[in-house]
Design a protein around this motif. Structure first.
Motif, PDB file in Angstrom:
ATOM      1  N   THR A 120       0.944  -1.255   0.231  1.00 26.74           N
ATOM      2  CA  THR A 120      -0.014  -0.027  -0.024  1.00 26.74           C
ATOM      3  C   THR A 120       0.917   1.185   0.040  1.00 26.74           C
ATOM      4  OG1 THR A 120      -1.928  -1.181   1.242  1.00 26.74           O
ATOM      5  CG2 THR A 120      -1.902   1.348   1.004  1.00 26.74           C
ATOM      6  N   LEU A 121       0.936   2.073  -0.988  1.00 25.57           N
ATOM      7  CA  LEU A 121       1.417   3.347  -1.080  1.00 25.57           C
ATOM      8  C   LEU A 121       1.115   4.498  -0.503  1.00 25.57           C
ATOM      9  CD1 LEU A 121       2.299   3.338  -5.145  1.00 25.57           C
ATOM     10  CD2 LEU A 121       3.555   2.259  -3.249  1.00 25.57           C
ATOM     11  N   PRO A 122       1.926   5.382  -0.096  1.00 28.34           N
ATOM     12  CA  PRO A 122       1.398   6.560   0.758  1.00 28.34           C
ATOM     13  C   PRO A 122       0.240   7.253   0.388  1.00 28.34           C
ATOM     14  CG  PRO A 122       3.860   6.486   0.486  1.00 28.34           C
ATOM     15  CD  PRO A 122       3.394   5.601  -0.501  1.00 28.34           C
ATOM     16  N   LEU A 129       2.346  -7.404  -6.005  1.00 27.16           N
ATOM     17  CA  LEU A 129       3.549  -7.720  -6.397  1.00 27.16           C
ATOM     18  C   LEU A 129       3.459  -9.145  -6.699  1.00 27.16           C
ATOM     19  CD1 LEU A 129       6.165  -6.130  -7.617  1.00 27.16           C
ATOM     20  CD2 LEU A 129       7.026  -6.545  -5.494  1.00 27.16           C
ATOM     21  N   ASN A 130       3.551  -9.824  -7.896  1.00 27.60           N
ATOM     22  CA  ASN A 130       3.690 -11.263  -8.378  1.00 27.60           C
ATOM     23  C   ASN A 130       4.938 -11.836  -7.701  1.00 27.60           C
ATOM     24  OD1 ASN A 130       2.736 -13.714  -8.905  1.00 27.60           O
ATOM     25  ND2 ASN A 130       2.492 -13.151 -11.020  1.00 27.60           N
ATOM     26  N   ALA A 131       5.298 -13.011  -7.594  1.00 26.98           N
ATOM     27  CA  ALA A 131       6.614 -13.712  -7.617  1.00 26.98           C
ATOM     28  C   ALA A 131       7.705 -13.145  -8.262  1.00 26.98           C
ATOM     29  CB  ALA A 131       6.254 -15.234  -7.443  1.00 26.98           C
ATOM     30  N   ASN A 132       8.933 -13.300  -7.642  1.00 27.49           N
ATOM     31  CA  ASN A 132      10.041 -12.995  -8.562  1.00 27.49           C
ATOM     32  C   ASN A 132      10.130 -11.392  -9.271  1.00 27.49           C
ATOM     33  OD1 ASN A 132      12.757 -13.074  -9.582  1.00 27.49           O
ATOM     34  ND2 ASN A 132      11.921 -14.087 -11.466  1.00 27.49           N
ATOM     35  N   SER A 133       9.459 -10.719  -8.439  1.00 29.59           N
ATOM     36  CA  SER A 133       9.321  -9.179  -8.859  1.00 29.59           C
ATOM     37  C   SER A 133       9.856  -8.020  -7.849  1.00 29.59           C
ATOM     38  CB  SER A 133       7.821  -9.049  -9.428  1.00 29.59           C
ATOM     39  OG  SER A 133       7.391 -10.098 -10.277  1.00 29.59           O
ATOM     40  N   GLU A 134      10.015  -7.232  -8.621  1.00 30.44           N
ATOM     41  CA  GLU A 134      10.566  -5.937  -7.616  1.00 30.44           C
ATOM     42  C   GLU A 134      10.088  -4.609  -8.047  1.00 30.44           C
ATOM     43  OE1 GLU A 134      15.100  -3.992  -6.462  1.00 30.44           O
ATOM     44  OE2 GLU A 134      14.726  -5.102  -8.138  1.00 30.44           O
ATOM     45  N   LEU A 135       9.615  -3.979  -6.819  1.00 24.22           N
ATOM     46  CA  LEU A 135       8.998  -2.528  -7.099  1.00 24.22           C
ATOM     47  C   LEU A 135      10.013  -1.558  -6.246  1.00 24.22           C
ATOM     48  CD1 LEU A 135       6.273  -0.927  -7.929  1.00 24.22           C
ATOM     49  CD2 LEU A 135       5.445  -1.035  -5.723  1.00 24.22           C
ATOM     50  N   LYS A 136       9.936  -0.358  -6.857  1.00 22.63           N
ATOM     51  CA  LYS A 136      10.786   0.669  -6.104  1.00 22.63           C
ATOM     52  C   LYS A 136       9.854   1.919  -6.320  1.00 22.63           C
ATOM     53  CE  LYS A 136      15.233   3.190  -6.591  1.00 22.63           C
ATOM     54  NZ  LYS A 136      16.389   3.379  -7.395  1.00 22.63           N
ATOM     55  N   TYR A 137       9.892   2.638  -5.003  1.00 25.80           N
ATOM     56  CA  TYR A 137       9.133   3.582  -4.984  1.00 25.80           C
ATOM     57  C   TYR A 137       9.772   4.600  -4.004  1.00 25.80           C
ATOM     58  CZ  TYR A 137       6.987   1.688  -1.136  1.00 25.80           C
ATOM     59  OH  TYR A 137       6.488   1.114   0.200  1.00 25.80           O
ATOM     60  N   ASP A 138       9.104   6.032  -4.104  1.00 27.05           N
ATOM     61  CA  ASP A 138       9.566   6.961  -3.088  1.00 27.05           C
ATOM     62  C   ASP A 138       8.390   7.152  -1.741  1.00 27.05           C
ATOM     63  OD1 ASP A 138      10.453   9.169  -1.345  1.00 27.05           O
ATOM     64  OD2 ASP A 138       9.878  10.690  -2.965  1.00 27.05           O
ATOM     65  N   GLY A 153       9.465  -7.138 -13.531  1.00 27.42           N
ATOM     66  CA  GLY A 153       8.735  -8.569 -13.261  1.00 27.42           C
ATOM     67  C   GLY A 153       6.871  -8.169 -13.448  1.00 27.42           C
ATOM     68  N   GLU A 154       6.054  -8.628 -12.459  1.00 28.07           N
ATOM     69  CA  GLU A 154       4.907  -8.472 -12.641  1.00 28.07           C
ATOM     70  C   GLU A 154       4.042  -7.894 -11.528  1.00 28.07           C
ATOM     71  OE1 GLU A 154       1.007 -11.009 -14.780  1.00 28.07           O
ATOM     72  OE2 GLU A 154       2.818 -11.971 -14.002  1.00 28.07           O
ATOM     73  N   ALA A 155       3.073  -6.923 -11.664  1.00 24.13           N
ATOM     74  CA  ALA A 155       2.328  -6.285 -10.653  1.00 24.13           C
ATOM     75  C   ALA A 155       1.079  -6.009 -11.144  1.00 24.13           C
ATOM     76  CB  ALA A 155       2.981  -5.159 -10.030  1.00 24.13           C
ATOM     77  N   PHE A 156      -0.046  -5.880 -10.306  1.00 28.19           N
ATOM     78  CA  PHE A 156      -1.429  -5.501 -10.540  1.00 28.19           C
ATOM     79  C   PHE A 156      -1.474  -4.283  -9.554  1.00 28.19           C
ATOM     80  CE2 PHE A 156      -6.028  -5.166  -9.952  1.00 28.19           C
ATOM     81  CZ  PHE A 156      -6.484  -5.439 -11.542  1.00 28.19           C
ATOM     82  N   PHE A 157      -2.163  -3.298 -10.500  1.00 25.70           N
ATOM     83  CA  PHE A 157      -2.060  -1.947  -9.590  1.00 25.70           C
ATOM     84  C   PHE A 157      -3.556  -1.585  -9.660  1.00 25.70           C
ATOM     85  CE2 PHE A 157       1.940  -2.285 -12.065  1.00 25.70           C
ATOM     86  CZ  PHE A 157       2.776  -1.350 -11.044  1.00 25.70           C
ATOM     87  N   GLU A 158      -4.067  -1.242  -8.514  1.00 27.18           N
ATOM     88  CA  GLU A 158      -5.166  -0.402  -8.064  1.00 27.18           C
ATOM     89  C   GLU A 158      -4.987   1.043  -7.514  1.00 27.18           C
ATOM     90  OE1 GLU A 158      -8.222  -3.674  -6.386  1.00 27.18           O
ATOM     91  OE2 GLU A 158      -6.394  -3.841  -5.258  1.00 27.18           O
TER      92      GLU A 158
END
Length: 317
Positions: A120-122, A129-138, A153-158
């Motif tokens: 959950t972002l600010p 975030l799916n397996a074997n994936s990476e997310l970077k954020y501030d 990798g793979e991610a589903f965004f809401e």
């Protein structure tokens, strides 16, 4: 009114048109630097305007990039004195902007093989975030500021609706811009896939015009050819993993093998090339490789052996 008071009034922004004319006329006819107020006096009376960070930075860049014009020799003492004052002002502005600007605090989230995670972002957005994936954020991301994340990798965004646009950077060449919607991004070595479940997104890639997606559509970007294509998408099949269900519809074993390697870190080997072309329709729990292999074995005329971190698929007879 003496010239020192005129300079101070001008610094405060309270000069009348007549007083400004007097000030210009004095500068044209005099070179007495001692008549000018000290920089400290100006700093004591100047009220710095409150600017948005981006606007202030652009203003500072323009000032620094402005070429210095030749000046008349008799004005050199005046110019040197006023350059000193400007340096003090700009130094204070730059220090203030740096101090009050929210410093980026980068967060990198990586999932291991066979595991998923929801972040959950600010701003309230949720990213699965799916397996074997990476997310970077501030971590200082706010609703009123630019909202950006970087995905491998793979991610589903809401995405939570907000005044600021949300941008996903996938790989080296793709940007997905959105205000509020639900979509999936899959990034692998050769291609990037964007599937839209609801809302609207704009997909931009190198050497391609921005592409608008509507629900039920997908964009596929091939990095080698730098081509961006739109096509219909089966959102249930392509995004069901976020609900911990893998859904397949006439999916080749070759494609399933790629999924197994990406999400479980296990290499799949076919003892006969024709086996890779077999198709499977059905569902399986996400994150459970053993059960997926068992379902494939029972549904297709194959035998599956898993040894030494490798899956070997051979004919049943």
């Amino acid at each position: 009114m003496d010239i020192r008071e005129l300079f101070i009034k001008h610094a405060q922004g309270t000069c009348t048109a007549e007083e400004k004319a007097l000030l210009v006329a004095w500068l044209q006819e005099n070179e007495d630097a001692a008549a000018l107020p000290d920089p400290e006096e100006l700093m004591a009376v100047i009220t710095l305007p409150v600017l948005e960070t981006a606007a202030a930075e652009r203003m500072l860049e323009n000032i620094l990039e402005t070429p210095v014009l030749p000046i008349r020799r008799n004005y050199r003492p005046l110019i040197i004195r006023w350059v000193a004052a400007a340096a003090v002002v700009l130094g204070l502005v730059a220090t203030t902007l740096w101090w009050y600007r929210p410093h980026a605090q980068w967060v990198s989230v990586r999932t291991p093989y066979a595991q998923m995670r929801t972040i959950t972002l600010p701003d309230g957005s949720a990213i699965h975030l799916n397996a074997n994936s990476e997310l970077k954020y501030d971590s200082n991301m706010q609703r009123s500021n630019a909202r950006e994340v970087w995905l491998q990798g793979e991610a589903f965004f809401e995405i939570a609706p907000a005044a600021a646009q949300f941008t996903v950077h996938a790989g080296q060449g793709l940007e997905v811009a959105v205000l509020g919607t639900r979509f999936n991004i899959t990034h692998n070595d050769s291609s990037i896939q964007v599937v839209l479940n609801s809302g609207r997104v704009s997909v931009k890639a190198a050497n391609n015009s921005p592409m608008l997606l509507l629900p039920g559509e997908m964009a596929v970007y091939h990095g080698g050819a730098q081509s961006l294509q739109k096509q219909a998408a089966d959102t249930l099949v392509l995004t069901g993993w976020k609900d911990h269900v893998l859904t397949f519809h006439q999916t080749s074993l070759q494609e399933i093998a790629g999924l197994i390697q990406r999400h479980f870190g296990v290499q799949v080997v076919f003892t006969a090339p024709e086996l890779s072309r077999l198709q499977f329709t059905g569902t399986a729990p996400a994150g459970n490789l053993e059960l997926l292999l068992s379902i494939l074995e029972r549904s297709l005329d194959i035998r599956v052996n898993k040894t030494n971190g490798q899956v070997v698929i051979r004919p049943a007879h």
